[in-house]
Design a protein around this motif. Structure first.
Motif, PDB file in Angstrom:
ATOM      1  N   GLY A 114      26.192  59.109  12.083  1.00 51.90           N
ATOM      2  CA  GLY A 114      24.883  58.476  12.109  1.00 51.90           C
ATOM      3  C   GLY A 114      24.128  58.578  10.798  1.00 51.90           C
ATOM      4  N   LYS A 115      24.834  58.885   9.709  1.00 53.75           N
ATOM      5  CA  LYS A 115      24.140  59.007   8.426  1.00 53.75           C
ATOM      6  C   LYS A 115      24.656  57.999   7.399  1.00 53.75           C
ATOM      7  N   GLU A 116      25.397  56.994   7.874  1.00 54.89           N
ATOM      8  CA  GLU A 116      25.920  55.991   6.951  1.00 54.89           C
ATOM      9  C   GLU A 116      24.770  55.238   6.294  1.00 54.89           C
ATOM     10  N   LEU A 117      25.012  54.833   5.074  1.00 51.77           N
ATOM     11  CA  LEU A 117      24.028  54.074   4.321  1.00 51.77           C
ATOM     12  C   LEU A 117      24.019  52.645   4.857  1.00 51.77           C
ATOM     13  N   GLY A 118      22.902  52.213   5.410  1.00 51.56           N
ATOM     14  CA  GLY A 118      22.795  50.837   5.885  1.00 51.56           C
ATOM     15  C   GLY A 118      22.608  49.912   4.686  1.00 51.56           C
ATOM     16  N   ALA A 119      23.399  48.860   4.634  1.00 54.48           N
ATOM     17  CA  ALA A 119      23.340  47.969   3.477  1.00 54.48           C
ATOM     18  C   ALA A 119      22.221  46.950   3.617  1.00 54.48           C
ATOM     19  N   ASP A 120      21.609  46.626   2.484  1.00 50.67           N
ATOM     20  CA  ASP A 120      20.568  45.598   2.439  1.00 50.67           C
ATOM     21  C   ASP A 120      21.142  44.243   2.016  1.00 50.67           C
ATOM     22  N   PHE A 121      22.150  44.289   1.118  1.00 47.56           N
ATOM     23  CA  PHE A 121      22.668  43.064   0.517  1.00 47.56           C
ATOM     24  C   PHE A 121      24.196  43.074   0.485  1.00 47.56           C
ATOM     25  N   LEU A 122      24.782  41.883   0.591  1.00 44.53           N
ATOM     26  CA  LEU A 122      26.233  41.718   0.574  1.00 44.53           C
ATOM     27  C   LEU A 122      26.607  40.757  -0.554  1.00 44.53           C
ATOM     28  N   LEU A 123      27.542  41.204  -1.404  1.00 49.09           N
ATOM     29  CA  LEU A 123      28.027  40.366  -2.500  1.00 49.09           C
ATOM     30  C   LEU A 123      29.409  39.842  -2.139  1.00 49.09           C
ATOM     31  N   THR A 124      29.606  38.527  -2.224  1.00 51.84           N
ATOM     32  CA  THR A 124      30.908  37.915  -1.964  1.00 51.84           C
ATOM     33  C   THR A 124      31.174  36.868  -3.038  1.00 51.84           C
ATOM     34  N   GLY A 125      32.404  36.366  -3.090  1.00 53.87           N
ATOM     35  CA  GLY A 125      32.691  35.333  -4.074  1.00 53.87           C
ATOM     36  C   GLY A 125      34.146  34.987  -4.181  1.00 53.87           C
ATOM     37  N   ASP A 126      34.497  34.331  -5.294  1.00 56.34           N
ATOM     38  CA  ASP A 126      35.883  33.958  -5.531  1.00 56.34           C
ATOM     39  C   ASP A 126      36.171  33.828  -7.023  1.00 56.34           C
ATOM     40  N   VAL A 144      34.527  32.799 -12.162  1.00 54.88           N
ATOM     41  CA  VAL A 144      34.213  33.726 -11.079  1.00 54.88           C
ATOM     42  C   VAL A 144      32.853  33.320 -10.524  1.00 54.88           C
ATOM     43  N   ASN A 145      32.803  33.067  -9.221  1.00 53.50           N
ATOM     44  CA  ASN A 145      31.558  32.695  -8.538  1.00 53.50           C
ATOM     45  C   ASN A 145      31.172  33.834  -7.613  1.00 53.50           C
ATOM     46  N   LEU A 146      29.914  34.244  -7.661  1.00 54.79           N
ATOM     47  CA  LEU A 146      29.439  35.296  -6.770  1.00 54.79           C
ATOM     48  C   LEU A 146      28.152  34.868  -6.082  1.00 54.79           C
ATOM     49  N   ASN A 147      27.966  35.333  -4.838  1.00 55.86           N
ATOM     50  CA  ASN A 147      26.749  35.095  -4.060  1.00 55.86           C
ATOM     51  C   ASN A 147      26.252  36.426  -3.526  1.00 55.86           C
ATOM     52  N   LEU A 148      24.959  36.657  -3.618  1.00 53.10           N
ATOM     53  CA  LEU A 148      24.354  37.845  -3.038  1.00 53.10           C
ATOM     54  C   LEU A 148      23.490  37.387  -1.868  1.00 53.10           C
ATOM     55  N   SER A 149      23.733  37.980  -0.686  1.00 57.00           N
ATOM     56  CA  SER A 149      22.991  37.598   0.518  1.00 57.00           C
ATOM     57  C   SER A 149      22.223  38.778   1.075  1.00 57.00           C
ATOM     58  N   ASP A 150      21.065  38.466   1.649  1.00 55.43           N
ATOM     59  CA  ASP A 150      20.271  39.452   2.374  1.00 55.43           C
ATOM     60  C   ASP A 150      20.953  39.619   3.733  1.00 55.43           C
ATOM     61  N   GLU A 152      20.050  41.153   6.455  1.00 56.81           N
ATOM     62  CA  GLU A 152      19.179  41.009   7.626  1.00 56.81           C
ATOM     63  C   GLU A 152      18.914  39.545   7.946  1.00 56.81           C
ATOM     64  N   THR A 153      18.651  38.731   6.923  1.00 54.92           N
ATOM     65  CA  THR A 153      18.252  37.340   7.164  1.00 54.92           C
ATOM     66  C   THR A 153      19.373  36.331   6.917  1.00 54.92           C
ATOM     67  N   ASN A 154      20.503  36.775   6.327  1.00 56.79           N
ATOM     68  CA  ASN A 154      21.616  35.895   5.922  1.00 56.79           C
ATOM     69  C   ASN A 154      21.236  34.928   4.810  1.00 56.79           C
ATOM     70  N   GLU A 155      20.062  35.103   4.228  1.00 56.74           N
ATOM     71  CA  GLU A 155      19.627  34.219   3.146  1.00 56.74           C
ATOM     72  C   GLU A 155      20.404  34.536   1.869  1.00 56.74           C
ATOM     73  N   VAL A 156      20.898  33.487   1.206  1.00 53.60           N
ATOM     74  CA  VAL A 156      21.536  33.664  -0.101  1.00 53.60           C
ATOM     75  C   VAL A 156      20.409  33.803  -1.109  1.00 53.60           C
ATOM     76  N   ILE A 157      20.362  34.960  -1.803  1.00 54.41           N
ATOM     77  CA  ILE A 157      19.222  35.224  -2.681  1.00 54.41           C
ATOM     78  C   ILE A 157      19.576  35.170  -4.156  1.00 54.41           C
ATOM     79  N   TRP A 158      20.887  35.108  -4.458  1.00 55.95           N
ATOM     80  CA  TRP A 158      21.310  34.996  -5.850  1.00 55.95           C
ATOM     81  C   TRP A 158      22.687  34.336  -5.874  1.00 55.95           C
ATOM     82  N   VAL A 159      22.860  33.390  -6.808  1.00 54.73           N
ATOM     83  CA  VAL A 159      24.150  32.731  -7.007  1.00 54.73           C
ATOM     84  C   VAL A 159      24.409  32.703  -8.501  1.00 54.73           C
ATOM     85  N   GLY A 160      25.625  33.061  -8.903  1.00 54.83           N
ATOM     86  CA  GLY A 160      25.942  33.025 -10.328  1.00 54.83           C
ATOM     87  C   GLY A 160      27.417  32.810 -10.562  1.00 54.83           C
TER      88      GLY A 160
END
Length: 170
Positions: A114-126, A144-150, A152-160
């Protein structure tokens, strides 16, 4: 053309140096995005927790995307601006290790649940590639394409993206 404007890197295929360089440059891009300022203003004194998820190799060659993922994680950690949590299978491995400790480790050294770090953001890409050949000259363009998503909301907040150009000697 757009490709001509890219600097040409060392000849040959994608390698560990490319992986490290692209990871560091992309993490620098990510960390200058407005999302980080938004997060720290809403959560004073707290660093966002990022999970580096799957980065698919869609290129024409065998690129070990695990190496690239490790390079991205290392660049995030070295920045000191975010915390990195384990993703997917690695998280399951850690859970299995904790379960084993409950059974075999001494009470004083057992890590609690019960002490795992809950993640705020997920980075994915190709990672993609295009081969351009003219007579004996062959150039490979990697992107290389990367997307950072929130999370909690599934909102894509950064694309590069980051492009890399290499000569292949025939």
């Amino acid at each position: 053309s757009l490709h001509d404007a890219l600097p040409i890197y060392l000849s040959g295929s994608w390698n560990d140096t490319d992986s490290r360089m692209v990871a560091e440059e992309m993490v620098n891009q990510i960390l200058t995005g407005g999302w980080l300022t938004d997060f720290t203003s809403k959560n004073p004194g707290k660093k966002p927790v990022v999970v580096v998820g799957i980065i698919y190799n869609k290129s024409h060659e065998h690129i070990n995307s695990d190496t690239y993922i490790k390079d991205v994680e290392k660049a995030f950690i070295n920045s000191g601006k975010v915390r990195v949590a384990q993703a997917g299978e690695k998280r399951e491995e850690l859970r299995r290790e904790r379960a084993g400790q409950q059974e075999y480790a001494s009470a004083e050294t057992t890590k609690s649940w019960g002490k795992e770090l809950g993640a705020d953001f997920l980075l994915t890409g190709d990672i993609n590639s295009i081969i351009d050949q003219y007579k004996k000259e062959k150039v490979v363009f990697y992107q290389v394409n990367l997307n950072l998503s929130d999370i909690e909301t599934n909102e894509v907040i950064w694309v590069g993206d980051k492009k890399l150009k290499k000569y292949i000697n025939n």
